[in-house]
Write a protein that holds these residues in place. Structure first.
Motif, PDB file in Angstrom:
ATOM      1  N   VAL A 128      -8.684  -7.993   0.227  1.00 39.59           N
ATOM      2  CA  VAL A 128      -8.087  -7.194   1.298  1.00 39.59           C
ATOM      3  C   VAL A 128      -7.518  -5.922   0.669  1.00 39.59           C
ATOM      4  O   VAL A 128      -6.638  -5.985  -0.180  1.00 39.59           O
ATOM      5  CB  VAL A 128      -6.996  -7.984   2.034  1.00 39.59           C
ATOM      6  CG1 VAL A 128      -6.323  -7.120   3.088  1.00 39.59           C
ATOM      7  CG2 VAL A 128      -7.600  -9.237   2.674  1.00 39.59           C
ATOM      8  N   ARG A 192      -2.417  -9.798   8.601  1.00 40.53           N
ATOM      9  CA  ARG A 192      -2.755 -10.042   7.194  1.00 40.53           C
ATOM     10  C   ARG A 192      -3.510 -11.358   7.046  1.00 40.53           C
ATOM     11  O   ARG A 192      -4.467 -11.461   6.266  1.00 40.53           O
ATOM     12  CB  ARG A 192      -1.472 -10.065   6.349  1.00 40.53           C
ATOM     13  CG  ARG A 192      -1.700 -10.398   4.868  1.00 40.53           C
ATOM     14  CD  ARG A 192      -2.586  -9.367   4.198  1.00 40.53           C
ATOM     15  NE  ARG A 192      -2.905  -9.734   2.823  1.00 40.53           N
ATOM     16  CZ  ARG A 192      -3.881 -10.562   2.461  1.00 40.53           C
ATOM     17  NH1 ARG A 192      -4.627 -11.121   3.406  1.00 40.53           N
ATOM     18  NH2 ARG A 192      -4.117 -10.820   1.204  1.00 40.53           N
ATOM     19  N   ASP A 196      -7.968 -12.308   6.173  1.00 46.61           N
ATOM     20  CA  ASP A 196      -8.533 -13.348   5.313  1.00 46.61           C
ATOM     21  C   ASP A 196      -9.411 -14.312   6.102  1.00 46.61           C
ATOM     22  O   ASP A 196     -10.479 -14.730   5.632  1.00 46.61           O
ATOM     23  CB  ASP A 196      -7.414 -14.126   4.615  1.00 46.61           C
ATOM     24  CG  ASP A 196      -7.044 -13.518   3.271  1.00 46.61           C
ATOM     25  OD1 ASP A 196      -7.914 -12.906   2.630  1.00 46.61           O
ATOM     26  OD2 ASP A 196      -5.883 -13.660   2.860  1.00 46.61           O
ATOM     27  N   CYS A 217      -5.939  -9.410  -3.269  1.00 47.84           N
ATOM     28  CA  CYS A 217      -5.648  -8.072  -2.758  1.00 47.84           C
ATOM     29  C   CYS A 217      -6.077  -7.074  -3.830  1.00 47.84           C
ATOM     30  O   CYS A 217      -6.421  -7.449  -4.955  1.00 47.84           O
ATOM     31  CB  CYS A 217      -4.178  -7.909  -2.399  1.00 47.84           C
ATOM     32  SG  CYS A 217      -3.063  -7.684  -3.812  1.00 47.84           S
ATOM     33  N   TYR A 288      -1.510 -16.363  -1.269  1.00 52.65           N
ATOM     34  CA  TYR A 288      -2.743 -16.466  -2.041  1.00 52.65           C
ATOM     35  C   TYR A 288      -3.071 -17.905  -2.385  1.00 52.65           C
ATOM     36  O   TYR A 288      -2.201 -18.679  -2.795  1.00 52.65           O
ATOM     37  CB  TYR A 288      -2.638 -15.599  -3.296  1.00 52.65           C
ATOM     38  CG  TYR A 288      -2.430 -14.158  -2.915  1.00 52.65           C
ATOM     39  CD1 TYR A 288      -3.477 -13.409  -2.387  1.00 52.65           C
ATOM     40  CD2 TYR A 288      -1.178 -13.558  -3.018  1.00 52.65           C
ATOM     41  CE1 TYR A 288      -3.292 -12.099  -1.984  1.00 52.65           C
ATOM     42  CE2 TYR A 288      -0.981 -12.241  -2.625  1.00 52.65           C
ATOM     43  CZ  TYR A 288      -2.040 -11.517  -2.098  1.00 52.65           C
ATOM     44  OH  TYR A 288      -1.852 -10.224  -1.691  1.00 52.65           O
ATOM     45  N   ASN A 401      -0.574 -10.755 -10.285  1.00 58.29           N
ATOM     46  CA  ASN A 401      -0.254  -9.709  -9.331  1.00 58.29           C
ATOM     47  C   ASN A 401       1.151  -9.178  -9.656  1.00 58.29           C
ATOM     48  O   ASN A 401       2.072  -9.993  -9.883  1.00 58.29           O
ATOM     49  CB  ASN A 401      -0.286 -10.295  -7.919  1.00 58.29           C
ATOM     50  CG  ASN A 401       0.105  -9.320  -6.830  1.00 58.29           C
ATOM     51  OD1 ASN A 401       1.280  -9.109  -6.592  1.00 58.29           O
ATOM     52  ND2 ASN A 401      -0.869  -8.737  -6.182  1.00 58.29           N
TER      53      ASN A 401
END
Length: 428
Positions: A128, A192, A196, A217, A288, A401
């Protein structure tokens, strides 16, 4: 079919080249030991690319925790002339991809599988993205393998230059495609999750072969090679891996009241929500996940899961409880019982490594979960610096991340170089 023909052609060309080299060396020098790595794969190393500014840092020393090398990288990363020299404008990708074969070759994409083990265990990824094309392209290159499948969701609010660049990049691959139903993503809203789910649906229809789904992401980056990922996923023995814990009382307001998007922002109303369907207990988690194909099928088809999804679509930050809750539903493939004994924290799950400021501290701190961030914090998430890499590569997670080429391009450069070298070494 075209993808399989491409794989066979790549392997045939590699074999012919190797036979020619061996024959020439036998005539000239007599019997020799020939390394497939030396003559077949070394061209895929990042270290033999044209010099780029990031190469002024010593990645080998950085990965070993050498403080002088790390401090040098930090100085470069706050130098405007260095940062300007490392940035690639979105429009540049339009030029790079005019010749797709040249783009894949010069950018050193792996156009053939490195092992039978990986070929037999394809993965599916959703990405995304809404900005930072350079981040996206380097992430795609780092995780790309021809047996895998990649769905790219570009936020409908993204700049035209971002969308054009990503369309150009994805058009160079048969197994990389744009989400068929993009949405406009609003922070902390249902959109959001919908992004997905839309990619889950596209990937599920794209191939019956892939084994696990991983959502990403644009500012994620792998800390494992594809082969290491495959082996970690095999070790799950059909299970899933994600954060899933008893919901703290302070977070229950996120789904106790109705929320709605007003002028592009999510706002809480004073309207009470009905309780979750079927008396489902709500768990706390993260956005995630690493889940098997059956979990994805449940998200798309299971009546109880679909009722939960419908109930959750007017809550605050549903991605931080929806997946964690589905993971505790009996009957969902790979799920765990709802008992607190089966709770899993983000540090024990393999899906994502994230540093939060309230959990960091020095090594002698009894309450610290991990060492301090060597980069900067943005919205309470560490944007990693080069000094984080040595610690990071010791962890069991598949991805970390956040990374940002605008903040510390050296961290990404050293990590991608390390992973590519390791992946090529694994074929020996």
């Amino acid at each position: 079919m075209a993808l399989r023909r491409g794989r066979r052609l790549s392997k045939l060309l590699l074999s012919v080249t190797l036979v020619f080299i061996v024959g020439w060396m036998l005539i000239k020098h007599g019997p020799v030991q020939v390394s497939l790595y030396d003559y077949g794969y070394s061209r895929l190393e990042y270290s033999d690319a044209n010099h780029i500014p990031q190469d002024d840092s010593d990645c080998s020393a950085i990965l070993q925790g050498d403080m002088m090398a790390i401090e040098h990288a930090k100085v470069l990363s706050i130098t405007s002339s260095f940062l300007n020299s490392t940035r690639i404008p979105d429009e540049h990708y339009l030029e790079l991809t005019r010749d797709c074969q040249r783009f894949r070759s010069t950018r050193k994409y792996l156009e053939f599988h490195l092992s039978r083990e990986e070929e037999d265990f394809p993965l599916a990824f959703s990405l995304v993205v809404h900005h930072k094309v350079q981040n996206f392209e380097r992430l795609l290159r780092a995780i790309y393998a021809p047996q895998n499948f990649y769905c790219i969701h570009v936020d409908m609010k993204a700049k035209a230059s971002v969308l054009a660049a990503i369309i150009a990049i994805t058009s160079c691959f048969e197994n990389v495609f744009l989400a068929s139903h993009p949405v406009s993503v609003v922070y902390a809203s249902w959109s959001r999750v919908q992004a997905d789910i839309n990619c889950m649906s596209d990937l599920y229809r794209a191939s019956p072969q892939w084994k696990y789904f991983i959502n990403l992401c644009g500012q994620d980056f792998p800390i494992k090679t594809n082969l290491e990922m495959v082996r970690s996923l095999r070790a799950l023995a059909g299970g899933n891996s994600m954060e899933s814990e008893v919901m703290p009382s302070g977070k229950k307001s996120r789904w106790k009241k109705v929320h709605q998007v007003v002028d592009g922002k999510l706002q809480r109303t004073e309207q009470d929500k009905a309780p979750p369907p079927f008396g489902i207990p709500i768990f706390s988690g993260g956005a995630y996940i690493v889940v098997n194909r059956g979990f994805v099928r449940a998200v798309l088809e299971d009546s109880k899961v679909l009722a939960l999804i419908q109930w959750a679509n007017d809550t605050w930050s549903p991605d931080e409880f929806l997946w964690a809750t589905i993971q505790r539903l009996p009957g969902v493939p790979g799920s765990m019982r709802p008992s607190p004994k089966f709770d899993m924290t983000d540090m024990h799950a393999i899906s994502r490594l994230v540093k939060w400021p309230w959990h960091e501290g020095e090594e002698d701190s009894s309450s610290a979960v991990y060492p301090p961030c060597h980069g900067i914090y943005v919205r309470s998430v560490c944007v990693y610096g080069a000094g984080d890499l040595q610690w990071m590569l010791q962890q069991h997670h598949l991805f970390a991340n956040k990374f940002d080429t605008d903040t510390d391009p050296i961290a990404i450069r050293c990590l991608e170089e390390h992973l590519r070298h390791k992946a090529l070494e694994e074929i020996h």
